[in-house]
Design an enzyme around this catalytic site. Sequence first.
Site, short mmCIF file in Angstrom:
data_model
loop_
_atom_site.label_atom_id
_atom_site.label_comp_id
_atom_site.label_asym_id
_atom_site.label_seq_id
_atom_site.Cartn_x
_atom_site.Cartn_y
_atom_site.Cartn_z
N GLU A 138 0.83 -1.20 0.00
CA GLU A 138 0.00 0.00 0.00
C GLU A 138 0.86 1.25 0.00
O GLU A 138 1.68 1.44 0.92
CB GLU A 138 -0.90 0.01 1.24
N ASP A 173 -5.96 2.42 -1.57
CA ASP A 173 -6.65 3.18 -0.54
C ASP A 173 -7.01 4.55 -1.13
O ASP A 173 -6.13 5.35 -1.42
CB ASP A 173 -5.77 3.34 0.69
N GLN A 199 -9.66 0.31 -0.01
CA GLN A 199 -10.05 0.97 1.24
C GLN A 199 -10.43 2.42 0.93
O GLN A 199 -10.11 2.94 -0.13
CB GLN A 199 -8.90 0.94 2.25
N GLU A 236 -11.86 2.49 6.43
CA GLU A 236 -10.70 2.74 7.31
C GLU A 236 -10.62 4.24 7.55
O GLU A 236 -9.82 4.95 6.95
CB GLU A 236 -9.41 2.21 6.67
#
Length: 254
Positions: A138, A173, A199, A236
């Site tokens: 990530e 993300d 996410q 998240e």
Amino acid sequence: MKFSANLGFLWNDRPLPEAIGLAAKAGFHAVEFHWPYEEDRAAVAAALAETGLPALGLNTLRGDVAAGQNGLAALPGHEVAARDAIDLALDWAVALDIANIHVMGGFARGVEAETVFADNLLYAATVAARAGKTIVIEPLNRHDAPGYCIETTREAMAMIGRVGADNLKLMFDVYHVQRSEGDVITRLEALLPHVGHVQFAQSPHRGGPDQAGELNFDFIFAAIKRLGWGAPLGAEYKCPDGVEASLAWLSKKA
């Protein structure tokens, strides 16, 4: 659409088995963890079985957090600890049927760090493949995590290409991509075949998706659905007023 509660952010003041139950009660379709290693694994497994929620992911250990570490896999001289962290995460992933292992590289940049990271990711992908698990990496944005080993999707994809393992994927993300690069939908359209998990949080404050900010989540969620992504999206985000107060969006989307 389906959503996963990231229990590193949501209900993170509760024991993990209790948090899993609260996520199920709230209407989430899955859960994901940060570092569950101090929890009673049997109790976590029982909570997953009781709720029927799948566990989508967990992170490798950060290392010495007090010393400022945030991952080990890209740190020269820490190869043994990095692989121990990978082995530990894989052991938990197998025991709890967790799909994805996020290998955290840490604060290290440059040619040597890239070589170390690539070697450790190849190790991770190799051992994970034997167990049918996926490794994800990530990019962390330069505002929140300056000096992290990968800061952009371009850097992450270069590393994925370098390692060349079929089970090494990108953790996309939305929050980090927006903070570092912007142009979220175009990047997601281009990168989706290489994505292992998605996410989200609002930018720039990392709040819930219905909070005011830079991103239009009605548009983003519709685009993700249009692109054919069917796995639960990882929530998240920060909720300073309490998790329950932040969940109005979920009842409208779930």
